[in-house]
Motif scaffolding. Structure first.
Motif, PDB file in Angstrom:
ATOM      1  N   VAL A   1       0.873  -1.175   0.000  1.00  0.00           N
ATOM      2  CA  VAL A   1       0.000   0.000   0.000  1.00  0.00           C
ATOM      3  C   VAL A   1       0.907   1.222   0.000  1.00  0.00           C
ATOM      4  CG1 VAL A   1      -1.704   1.319   1.324  1.00  0.00           C
ATOM      5  CG2 VAL A   1      -1.875  -1.178   1.221  1.00  0.00           C
ATOM      6  N   THR A   2       0.818   2.064  -1.023  1.00  0.00           N
ATOM      7  CA  THR A   2       1.597   3.306  -0.999  1.00  0.00           C
ATOM      8  C   THR A   2       0.719   4.411  -0.421  1.00  0.00           C
ATOM      9  OG1 THR A   2       0.926   4.102  -3.186  1.00  0.00           O
ATOM     10  CG2 THR A   2       2.821   2.598  -3.103  1.00  0.00           C
ATOM     11  N   GLY A   3       1.330   5.303   0.355  1.00  0.00           N
ATOM     12  CA  GLY A   3       0.553   6.395   0.957  1.00  0.00           C
ATOM     13  C   GLY A   3      -0.406   5.911   2.028  1.00  0.00           C
ATOM     14  N   GLY A   4      -0.045   4.796   2.668  1.00  0.00           N
ATOM     15  CA  GLY A   4      -0.924   4.205   3.676  1.00  0.00           C
ATOM     16  C   GLY A   4      -0.916   4.918   5.016  1.00  0.00           C
ATOM     17  N   ALA A   5      -0.142   6.018   5.119  1.00  0.00           N
ATOM     18  CA  ALA A   5      -0.203   6.830   6.346  1.00  0.00           C
ATOM     19  C   ALA A   5      -1.086   8.050   6.143  1.00  0.00           C
ATOM     20  CB  ALA A   5       1.203   7.252   6.767  1.00  0.00           C
ATOM     21  N   GLY A   6      -1.659   8.176   4.941  1.00  0.00           N
ATOM     22  CA  GLY A   6      -2.561   9.293   4.660  1.00  0.00           C
ATOM     23  C   GLY A   6      -4.004   8.906   4.927  1.00  0.00           C
ATOM     24  N   PHE A   7      -4.885   9.823   4.643  1.00  0.00           N
ATOM     25  CA  PHE A   7      -6.301   9.684   5.004  1.00  0.00           C
ATOM     26  C   PHE A   7      -6.933   8.376   4.482  1.00  0.00           C
ATOM     27  CE2 PHE A   7     -10.564  11.236   3.162  1.00  0.00           C
ATOM     28  CZ  PHE A   7     -11.311  10.760   4.236  1.00  0.00           C
ATOM     29  N   ILE A   8      -6.962   8.206   3.180  1.00  0.00           N
ATOM     30  CA  ILE A   8      -7.701   7.047   2.650  1.00  0.00           C
ATOM     31  C   ILE A   8      -6.914   5.765   2.882  1.00  0.00           C
ATOM     32  CG2 ILE A   8      -8.927   6.082   0.661  1.00  0.00           C
ATOM     33  CD1 ILE A   8      -9.075   8.899  -0.522  1.00  0.00           C
TER      34      ILE A   8
ATOM     35  N   PHE B   1      -8.192   2.369   4.524  1.00  0.00           N
ATOM     36  CA  PHE B   1      -8.184   1.138   3.719  1.00  0.00           C
ATOM     37  C   PHE B   1      -7.504   0.005   4.490  1.00  0.00           C
ATOM     38  CE2 PHE B   1      -5.936  -1.579   0.615  1.00  0.00           C
ATOM     39  CZ  PHE B   1      -7.039  -2.120  -0.032  1.00  0.00           C
ATOM     40  N   ILE B   2      -6.346   0.307   5.092  1.00  0.00           N
ATOM     41  CA  ILE B   2      -5.618  -0.736   5.845  1.00  0.00           C
ATOM     42  C   ILE B   2      -6.484  -1.224   7.014  1.00  0.00           C
ATOM     43  CG2 ILE B   2      -3.609  -1.158   7.313  1.00  0.00           C
ATOM     44  CD1 ILE B   2      -2.025   0.726   5.374  1.00  0.00           C
ATOM     45  N   ARG B   3      -7.104  -0.291   7.712  1.00  0.00           N
ATOM     46  CA  ARG B   3      -8.008  -0.686   8.810  1.00  0.00           C
ATOM     47  C   ARG B   3      -9.151  -1.556   8.289  1.00  0.00           C
ATOM     48  NH1 ARG B   3      -7.474   1.311  13.630  1.00  0.00           N
ATOM     49  NH2 ARG B   3      -6.112   3.083  13.895  1.00  0.00           N
ATOM     50  N   HIS B   4      -9.694  -1.159   7.140  1.00  0.00           N
ATOM     51  CA  HIS B   4     -10.814  -1.919   6.582  1.00  0.00           C
ATOM     52  C   HIS B   4     -10.391  -3.367   6.313  1.00  0.00           C
ATOM     53  CE1 HIS B   4     -14.495  -2.709   4.346  1.00  0.00           C
ATOM     54  NE2 HIS B   4     -13.748  -3.301   3.443  1.00  0.00           N
ATOM     55  N   LEU B   5      -9.210  -3.546   5.715  1.00  0.00           N
ATOM     56  CA  LEU B   5      -8.781  -4.905   5.383  1.00  0.00           C
ATOM     57  C   LEU B   5      -8.618  -5.765   6.634  1.00  0.00           C
ATOM     58  CD1 LEU B   5      -8.619  -4.111   2.484  1.00  0.00           C
ATOM     59  CD2 LEU B   5      -6.319  -5.043   2.368  1.00  0.00           C
ATOM     60  N   PHE B   6      -7.935  -5.213   7.648  1.00  0.00           N
ATOM     61  CA  PHE B   6      -7.683  -6.014   8.846  1.00  0.00           C
ATOM     62  C   PHE B   6      -8.927  -6.131   9.730  1.00  0.00           C
ATOM     63  CE2 PHE B   6      -2.983  -4.797   8.513  1.00  0.00           C
ATOM     64  CZ  PHE B   6      -2.609  -6.053   8.073  1.00  0.00           C
ATOM     65  N   GLU B   7      -9.624  -5.025   9.932  1.00  0.00           N
ATOM     66  CA  GLU B   7     -10.657  -5.005  10.975  1.00  0.00           C
ATOM     67  C   GLU B   7     -12.035  -5.422  10.469  1.00  0.00           C
ATOM     68  OE1 GLU B   7     -10.209  -1.012  12.479  1.00  0.00           O
ATOM     69  OE2 GLU B   7      -8.405  -1.524  13.609  1.00  0.00           O
ATOM     70  N   ARG B   8     -12.267  -5.317   9.164  1.00  0.00           N
ATOM     71  CA  ARG B   8     -13.604  -5.662   8.663  1.00  0.00           C
ATOM     72  C   ARG B   8     -13.609  -6.705   7.555  1.00  0.00           C
ATOM     73  NH1 ARG B   8     -13.901  -0.548  10.495  1.00  0.00           N
ATOM     74  NH2 ARG B   8     -12.808   0.199   8.667  1.00  0.00           N
ATOM     75  N   ALA B   9     -12.592  -6.689   6.672  1.00  0.00           N
ATOM     76  CA  ALA B   9     -12.646  -7.584   5.511  1.00  0.00           C
ATOM     77  C   ALA B   9     -12.073  -8.965   5.809  1.00  0.00           C
ATOM     78  CB  ALA B   9     -11.911  -6.957   4.328  1.00  0.00           C
ATOM     79  N   GLY B  10     -11.466  -9.157   6.983  1.00  0.00           N
ATOM     80  CA  GLY B  10     -10.930 -10.474   7.350  1.00  0.00           C
ATOM     81  C   GLY B  10      -9.661 -10.828   6.588  1.00  0.00           C
ATOM     82  N   PHE B  11      -8.935  -9.811   6.097  1.00  0.00           N
ATOM     83  CA  PHE B  11      -7.697 -10.067   5.344  1.00  0.00           C
ATOM     84  C   PHE B  11      -6.649 -10.668   6.272  1.00  0.00           C
ATOM     85  CE2 PHE B  11      -3.517  -8.387   3.956  1.00  0.00           C
ATOM     86  CZ  PHE B  11      -3.438  -9.019   2.734  1.00  0.00           C
ATOM     87  N   ASP B  12      -6.004 -11.776   5.860  1.00  0.00           N
ATOM     88  CA  ASP B  12      -4.994 -12.342   6.764  1.00  0.00           C
ATOM     89  C   ASP B  12      -3.633 -12.510   6.092  1.00  0.00           C
ATOM     90  OD1 ASP B  12      -5.444 -14.450   5.151  1.00  0.00           O
ATOM     91  OD2 ASP B  12      -5.860 -15.907   6.747  1.00  0.00           O
ATOM     92  N   GLY B  13      -3.422 -11.753   5.012  1.00  0.00           N
ATOM     93  CA  GLY B  13      -2.090 -11.747   4.393  1.00  0.00           C
ATOM     94  C   GLY B  13      -1.233 -10.653   5.004  1.00  0.00           C
ATOM     95  N   ARG B  14      -0.267 -10.149   4.199  1.00  0.00           N
ATOM     96  CA  ARG B  14       0.636  -9.107   4.704  1.00  0.00           C
ATOM     97  C   ARG B  14       0.379  -7.791   3.995  1.00  0.00           C
ATOM     98  NH1 ARG B  14       4.926  -8.199   7.360  1.00  0.00           N
ATOM     99  NH2 ARG B  14       5.165 -10.356   7.979  1.00  0.00           N
ATOM    100  N   ILE B  15       0.458  -6.696   4.775  1.00  0.00           N
ATOM    101  CA  ILE B  15       0.399  -5.361   4.186  1.00  0.00           C
ATOM    102  C   ILE B  15       1.698  -4.634   4.506  1.00  0.00           C
ATOM    103  CG2 ILE B  15      -0.683  -3.072   4.262  1.00  0.00           C
ATOM    104  CD1 ILE B  15      -3.351  -4.425   4.736  1.00  0.00           C
ATOM    105  N   VAL B  16       2.336  -4.096   3.469  1.00  0.00           N
ATOM    106  CA  VAL B  16       3.506  -3.237   3.651  1.00  0.00           C
ATOM    107  C   VAL B  16       3.088  -1.833   3.255  1.00  0.00           C
ATOM    108  CG1 VAL B  16       5.911  -2.848   3.075  1.00  0.00           C
ATOM    109  CG2 VAL B  16       4.958  -5.152   2.933  1.00  0.00           C
ATOM    110  N   ASN B  17       3.239  -0.921   4.191  1.00  0.00           N
ATOM    111  CA  ASN B  17       2.813   0.464   3.982  1.00  0.00           C
ATOM    112  C   ASN B  17       4.056   1.303   3.654  1.00  0.00           C
ATOM    113  OD1 ASN B  17       1.868   3.060   4.214  1.00  0.00           O
ATOM    114  ND2 ASN B  17       1.088   2.841   6.307  1.00  0.00           N
ATOM    115  N   LEU B  18       4.172   1.719   2.392  1.00  0.00           N
ATOM    116  CA  LEU B  18       5.311   2.564   1.978  1.00  0.00           C
ATOM    117  C   LEU B  18       4.844   4.005   1.889  1.00  0.00           C
ATOM    118  CD1 LEU B  18       8.216   2.984   0.800  1.00  0.00           C
ATOM    119  CD2 LEU B  18       7.235   2.507  -1.456  1.00  0.00           C
ATOM    120  N   ASP B  19       5.411   4.850   2.752  1.00  0.00           N
ATOM    121  CA  ASP B  19       4.931   6.234   2.814  1.00  0.00           C
ATOM    122  C   ASP B  19       6.117   7.143   3.167  1.00  0.00           C
ATOM    123  OD1 ASP B  19       1.822   7.548   3.522  1.00  0.00           O
ATOM    124  OD2 ASP B  19       3.629   8.734   3.897  1.00  0.00           O
ATOM    125  N   ALA B  20       6.188   8.282   2.481  1.00  0.00           N
ATOM    126  CA  ALA B  20       7.296   9.215   2.720  1.00  0.00           C
ATOM    127  C   ALA B  20       7.067  10.065   3.966  1.00  0.00           C
ATOM    128  CB  ALA B  20       7.473  10.115   1.507  1.00  0.00           C
TER     129      ALA B  20
END
Ligand code: NAD
Ligand code: TYD
Length: 356
Positions: A10-17, A21-40
């Motif tokens: 996920v690029t820009g995962g420290a910004g608003f959307i 989105f990251i919260r949605h995947l973990f907390e609601r969508a049941g995603f159980d893979g890995r997320i790497v958040n690349l953000d400047a």
């Protein structure tokens, strides 16, 4: 569809959307893979917005501080994490800033997107179980008159440096699909609102100014129209696209929720007054008409029949519910607002995450 969707950059995962989105995947969508958040971590990003992810999710989540324009950084993330999906939010995103300083917009939005595409092309050569999803805006379609809607096939007609830079990036994404066969999807969404939005965009700025007793700056005649989409509904649309959309396809995502700025402000003033105990009359008295934004687009409105019909997505919240949740969130999270406005947290980030 044999997409892996298991190691998501996920690029820009420290910004608003991105945060939502990251919260949605973990907390609601049941995603159980890995997320790497690349953000400047520009002025608009705050990795601490995800600091409270529960320990269970933390095993599946990594933050990398880095610039999407830096090819070496992007290549290393692809190698270190065996990335199979890229969801690209990172951008300079505020129209007013693009008018004052367009260069950063061309750099991040055009060159940054190019860098990601080119690394993905090299690393994913020949694979069809991977996906590059690009987040874009309805502003690439220009400005509407009193009637009509933006459709997926509406010709591009960007009018601000921001929308022109986003349009360029959209064209590059499609070009990489047509020329090199890179598996891509694209979404163009309307104005988002909700928790974790930097208080420079209309809704959070107005909430903050109401709470702090400041002027409420209305550009021009206040009759411009935007189509408001709750950010969690946007997050669910993106997740739906990742799982179900054909490679090469684009979808419009909207709230089907058009409001003139002044009418929206009236509604927001009522919610803030009711929840904060501030005087509605005093808040109303703070409305201040200011000089219009140069080239201010008059109306945006999205037709999102295609994503509903093809992929079965729906908005889950009414505007009343979304605004209530948003105002509640800002009322309970004034420390977050202080922190992101001051940029203080960036010192901690500088110490703990040396830029790669
Ligand atoms: P935002 O400004 O809140 O966040 C952008 C994030 O990108 C920040 O965390 C920032 O640190 C990061 N970033 C900026 N430049 C970077 C770089 N060079 N390298 C790495 N990271 C960088 O933006 P947002 O509102 O979350 O928007 C996300 C995406 O959605 C953008 O592509 C934007 O164009 C698009 N979009 C937003 C809206 C909206 O209403 N907010 C509407 C339509 C489309
Ligand atoms: P904004 O949140 O900047 O989003 P965008 O311009 O990308 O749609 O602005 C939404 C609308 O609100 C737009 O018509 C400009 C207007 N606006 C104001 O009237 N006052 C403000 O202080 C801001 C930030 C925006």
């Amino acid at each position: 569809m044999n997409r892996k969707l298991s190691s998501i950059l996920v690029t820009g995962g420290a910004g608003f959307i991105g945060v939502n989105f990251i919260r949605h995947l973990f907390e609601r969508a049941g995603f159980d893979g890995r997320i790497v958040n690349l953000d400047a971590v520009t002025y608009a990003g705050n990795p601490a917005s995800l600091a409270d992810l529960s320990a269970g999710y933390k095993r599946h989540y990594d933050f990398v501080r880095g610039d999407i324009c830096d090819r070496g950084t992007v290549e290393k993330v692809f190698e270190d994490y065996q990335i199979d999906t890229l969801v690209h939010f990172a951008a300079e995103s505020h129209v007013d800033r693009s008018i004052l300083g367009p260069e950063a917009f061309v750099r991040t939005n055009v060159m940054g997107t190019f860098t990601l595409l080119d690394v993905a092309r090299m690393k994913w050569k020949g694979r069809d179980d991977v996906l590059f999803h690009h987040i874009s805006t309805d502003e690439v379609f220009g400005s509407l008159g009193e009637t009509g809607y933006f459709h997926e096939a509406t010709p591009y007609d960007p009018r601000s440096p921001y929308s022109a830079s986003k349009a360029s990036s959209d064209h590059l994404v499609r070009a990489y699909h047509h020329t090199y066969g890179l598996p891509i999807t694209l979404s163009n969404c309307s104005n988002n609102y909700g928790p974790y939005q930097f208080p420079e965009k209309l809704i959070p700025l107005m909430i903050q100014n109401m709470l702090e007793g400041k002027a409420l700056p209305v550009y021009g005649d206040g009759r411009n129209i935007r189509d408001w989409l709750y950010v969690e509904d946007h997050a669910s649309a993106i997740w739906t696209i990742l799982g179900r959309a054909e490679s090469g396809s684009s979808y419009n995502v909207g709230g089907e929720n058009e409001w003139e700025n002044l009418r929206l402000l009236e509604k927001l003033m009522e919610v803030v007054a009711a929840k904060s105990g501030k005087s509605l009359d005093a808040i109303r008295g703070s409305i201040t008409y200011v000089k219009d934004r140069p080239g201010h687009d008059r109306r945006y409105a999205i037709n999102c029949d295609a994503i509903k019909r093809d992929l079965g997505w729906r908005q889950a919240l009414t505007f009343d519910e979304g605004l209530e949740r948003t105002v509640d969130w800002y009322l309970s999270n004034q420390a977050w607002v202080d922190s992101i406005r001051s940029g203080e947290y960036q010192k901690w980030i500088d110490m703990n995450y040396a830029a790669r």
